[in-house]
Design a protein around this motif. Structure first.
Motif, PDB file in Angstrom:
ATOM      1  N   SER A 192       4.387  36.035 -18.286  1.00 20.35           N
ATOM      2  CA  SER A 192       5.686  36.865 -18.516  1.00 20.35           C
ATOM      3  C   SER A 192       5.902  38.099 -17.385  1.00 20.35           C
ATOM      4  N   ALA A 193       6.860  38.514 -16.914  1.00 15.97           N
ATOM      5  CA  ALA A 193       7.092  39.574 -16.013  1.00 15.97           C
ATOM      6  C   ALA A 193       8.423  40.321 -16.192  1.00 15.97           C
ATOM      7  N   SER A 194       8.678  41.358 -15.526  1.00 16.54           N
ATOM      8  CA  SER A 194      10.072  42.009 -15.721  1.00 16.54           C
ATOM      9  C   SER A 194      10.249  42.784 -14.349  1.00 16.54           C
ATOM     10  N   VAL A 195      11.499  42.820 -14.109  1.00 11.46           N
ATOM     11  CA  VAL A 195      11.970  43.580 -12.988  1.00 11.46           C
ATOM     12  C   VAL A 195      13.185  44.447 -13.555  1.00 11.46           C
ATOM     13  N   ASN A 196      12.864  45.716 -13.359  1.00 14.11           N
ATOM     14  CA  ASN A 196      13.903  46.736 -13.763  1.00 14.11           C
ATOM     15  C   ASN A 196      14.509  47.578 -12.580  1.00 14.11           C
ATOM     16  N   LEU A 197      15.837  47.982 -12.506  1.00 12.06           N
ATOM     17  CA  LEU A 197      16.277  48.635 -11.549  1.00 12.06           C
ATOM     18  C   LEU A 197      16.931  49.640 -12.179  1.00 12.06           C
ATOM     19  N   LYS A 198      16.737  50.992 -11.733  1.00  9.80           N
ATOM     20  CA  LYS A 198      17.038  52.243 -12.636  1.00  9.80           C
ATOM     21  C   LYS A 198      17.970  53.131 -11.494  1.00  9.80           C
ATOM     22  N   TYR A 199      19.454  52.990 -11.648  1.00 11.30           N
ATOM     23  CA  TYR A 199      20.340  53.655 -10.614  1.00 11.30           C
ATOM     24  C   TYR A 199      20.269  55.377 -11.143  1.00 11.30           C
ATOM     25  N   THR A 200      20.371  56.066 -10.011  1.00 12.72           N
ATOM     26  CA  THR A 200      20.802  57.265 -10.261  1.00 12.72           C
ATOM     27  C   THR A 200      21.707  57.598  -9.051  1.00 12.72           C
ATOM     28  N   GLU A 203      18.821  57.978  -6.062  1.00 13.03           N
ATOM     29  CA  GLU A 203      18.095  57.041  -5.748  1.00 13.03           C
ATOM     30  C   GLU A 203      17.950  55.671  -6.541  1.00 13.03           C
ATOM     31  N   LEU A 204      17.400  54.640  -6.218  1.00 14.80           N
ATOM     32  CA  LEU A 204      17.120  53.387  -6.949  1.00 14.80           C
ATOM     33  C   LEU A 204      15.752  53.278  -7.111  1.00 14.80           C
ATOM     34  N   VAL A 205      15.275  53.268  -8.412  1.00 20.18           N
ATOM     35  CA  VAL A 205      13.783  53.152  -8.971  1.00 20.18           C
ATOM     36  C   VAL A 205      13.762  51.688  -9.305  1.00 20.18           C
ATOM     37  N   LEU A 206      12.972  50.819  -8.642  1.00 19.22           N
ATOM     38  CA  LEU A 206      12.654  49.509  -8.811  1.00 19.22           C
ATOM     39  C   LEU A 206      11.218  49.263  -9.296  1.00 19.22           C
ATOM     40  N   SER A 207      11.189  48.666 -10.517  1.00 18.45           N
ATOM     41  CA  SER A 207       9.839  48.519 -11.087  1.00 18.45           C
ATOM     42  C   SER A 207       9.592  46.892 -11.338  1.00 18.45           C
ATOM     43  N   SER A 249      -2.496  49.113 -11.751  1.00 25.79           N
ATOM     44  CA  SER A 249      -3.302  48.346 -12.361  1.00 25.79           C
ATOM     45  C   SER A 249      -4.504  48.315 -13.149  1.00 25.79           C
ATOM     46  N   ALA A 250      -4.821  47.587 -13.985  1.00 25.10           N
ATOM     47  CA  ALA A 250      -6.067  47.621 -14.671  1.00 25.10           C
ATOM     48  C   ALA A 250      -6.626  46.164 -15.276  1.00 25.10           C
ATOM     49  N   PRO A 251      -7.784  45.745 -15.213  1.00 19.99           N
ATOM     50  CA  PRO A 251      -8.189  44.505 -15.630  1.00 19.99           C
ATOM     51  C   PRO A 251      -7.524  44.125 -16.940  1.00 19.99           C
ATOM     52  N   SER A 252      -7.094  42.818 -16.833  1.00 21.11           N
ATOM     53  CA  SER A 252      -6.362  42.244 -18.085  1.00 21.11           C
ATOM     54  C   SER A 252      -5.319  43.150 -18.754  1.00 21.11           C
ATOM     55  N   LYS A 253      -4.912  44.098 -17.920  1.00 20.28           N
ATOM     56  CA  LYS A 253      -3.575  45.011 -18.436  1.00 20.28           C
ATOM     57  C   LYS A 253      -2.324  44.820 -17.492  1.00 20.28           C
ATOM     58  N   GLY A 254      -2.516  43.677 -16.377  1.00 20.11           N
ATOM     59  CA  GLY A 254      -1.521  43.473 -15.466  1.00 20.11           C
ATOM     60  C   GLY A 254      -1.171  44.339 -14.609  1.00 20.11           C
ATOM     61  N   THR A 255      -0.142  44.312 -13.781  1.00 21.46           N
ATOM     62  CA  THR A 255      -0.012  45.119 -12.562  1.00 21.46           C
ATOM     63  C   THR A 255       1.446  45.469 -12.367  1.00 21.46           C
ATOM     64  N   THR A 256       1.672  46.960 -12.157  1.00 18.33           N
ATOM     65  CA  THR A 256       2.972  47.454 -12.048  1.00 18.33           C
ATOM     66  C   THR A 256       3.408  48.089 -10.449  1.00 18.33           C
ATOM     67  N   LEU A 257       4.329  47.391  -9.609  1.00 18.01           N
ATOM     68  CA  LEU A 257       4.867  48.180  -8.617  1.00 18.01           C
ATOM     69  C   LEU A 257       6.153  48.767  -8.778  1.00 18.01           C
ATOM     70  N   LYS A 258       6.029  49.983  -8.226  1.00 16.23           N
ATOM     71  CA  LYS A 258       7.080  51.008  -8.399  1.00 16.23           C
ATOM     72  C   LYS A 258       7.813  51.459  -6.980  1.00 16.23           C
ATOM     73  N   PHE A 259       8.832  50.901  -6.801  1.00  9.06           N
ATOM     74  CA  PHE A 259       9.439  51.573  -5.647  1.00  9.06           C
ATOM     75  C   PHE A 259      10.720  52.361  -5.886  1.00  9.06           C
ATOM     76  N   THR A 260      10.613  53.783  -5.116  1.00 11.63           N
ATOM     77  CA  THR A 260      11.561  54.619  -5.224  1.00 11.63           C
ATOM     78  C   THR A 260      12.205  54.709  -4.024  1.00 11.63           C
ATOM     79  N   ILE A 261      13.706  54.216  -4.054  1.00 15.08           N
ATOM     80  CA  ILE A 261      14.458  54.016  -2.623  1.00 15.08           C
ATOM     81  C   ILE A 261      15.371  54.873  -2.693  1.00 15.08           C
ATOM     82  N   PRO A 262      15.696  55.677  -1.622  1.00 19.44           N
ATOM     83  CA  PRO A 262      16.743  56.825  -1.563  1.00 19.44           C
ATOM     84  C   PRO A 262      18.014  56.154  -1.320  1.00 19.44           C
ATOM     85  N   ILE A 263      19.178  56.592  -2.086  1.00 15.85           N
ATOM     86  CA  ILE A 263      20.432  55.853  -1.801  1.00 15.85           C
ATOM     87  C   ILE A 263      21.281  56.507  -0.820  1.00 15.85           C
TER      88      ILE A 263
END
Length: 263
Positions: A192-200, A203-207, A249-263
């Motif tokens: 499983s995985a998740s894609v989250n887009l948070k708009y202000t 900026e746009l925060v993509l996780s 990231s951490a072993p057996s804990k998955g990985t998170t990528l976070k992008f902070t994008i100016p609008i």
């Protein structure tokens, strides 16, 4: 000679010297200004050339990775299916009509799947996907495509009111998500995985997060993971839209990528 004439001569001499001195200083200032202006112009030109060279290199790297992605997609999703079709057609036994009909029928179905896979790859790689559907809808379609071709479940969450950005910028964001999902499929082992887009307004925060095997951040470096996980490719794309990128990231804990994008 009278003292008055001497004073006049001294005054004229001093005045002439001062005028010449001021003229020399003025010429020197103008010369120094022109030199500084020339150096500044040369510096700007060098920076522009350096930026263009860096941008060209980045674009070539992204293009190379894109070609590699296309090749891998065709090899994994289309090549294997066509190989299976070839094998079935090569083993047709005309003496067993019922078996042969079943092999032909299944081969036709497999060919149909290959054609559909090629269409999906073409759609996902076509830059017009953003112009035709917009960023959010394009992400929906890409997630659906990935889920149909794999056993991973990806959820998409939108926080805030989506803000339209330049189509080229949205395309780069879409490519970052594609690259991230591709890395999850190939390297994470996640179900499983998740894609989250948070708009202000600013900026746009993509996780992008997966529940996979992860890795130790103490061993992490862009050099070590650039070829396998596509970190270098995503970093290059982030720079193109002035975004910041964080990896956790951490072993057996998955990985998170976070992008902070100016609008």
């Amino acid at each position: 000679m009278s003292s008055e004439k001497i004073n006049i001569i001294i005054f004229v001499t001093i005045t002439t010297v001062l005028i010449l001195l001021l003229g020399f200083i003025l010429i020197l200032v103008i010369y120094l200004y022109q030199q500084r202006k020339l150096i500044h112009t040369q510096s700007i030109t060098e920076l522009e050339l350096s930026h263009e060279k860096s941008l060209t290199t980045t674009q070539l790297e992204i293009q190379e990775n894109l070609f590699r992605h296309i090749s891998q997609e065709i090899h994994d999703n289309v090549g294997l299916t066509l190989s299976l079709v070839k094998l079935r057609l090569n083993t047709l036994d005309f003496s067993q009509m019922s078996v042969m009909k079943e092999q032909v029928f299944s081969s036709v179905n497999l060919l149909g799947e290959s054609i559909e896979n090629l269409r999906d790859i073409s759609r996902s790689l076509n830059a017009d996907i953003i112009n035709n559907y917009g960023l959010i809808q394009a992400i929906h379609k890409e997630i659906t495509r990935i889920e149909e071709l794999s056993n991973i479940n990806i959820t998409l969450a939108i926080d805030g009111e989506p803000i339209y950005m330049d189509s080229q910028k949205e395309l780069i964001i879409f490519r970052i998500i594609q690259e991230s999902c591709n890395n999850i499929l190939k390297h994470s082992g996640a179900k499983s995985a998740s894609v989250n887009l948070k708009y202000t307004k600013q900026e746009l925060v993509l996780s992008i997060q997966d529940g996979g095997k992860g890795f130790s951040m103490s061993d992490f470096s862009e050099k070590n993971y650039s070829s396998g996980a596509g970190i270098r490719n995503m970093t290059a794309r982030s720079k193109m839209i002035r975004a910041t990128m964080l990896v956790s990231s951490a072993p057996s804990k998955g990985t998170t990528l976070k992008f902070t994008i100016p609008i």
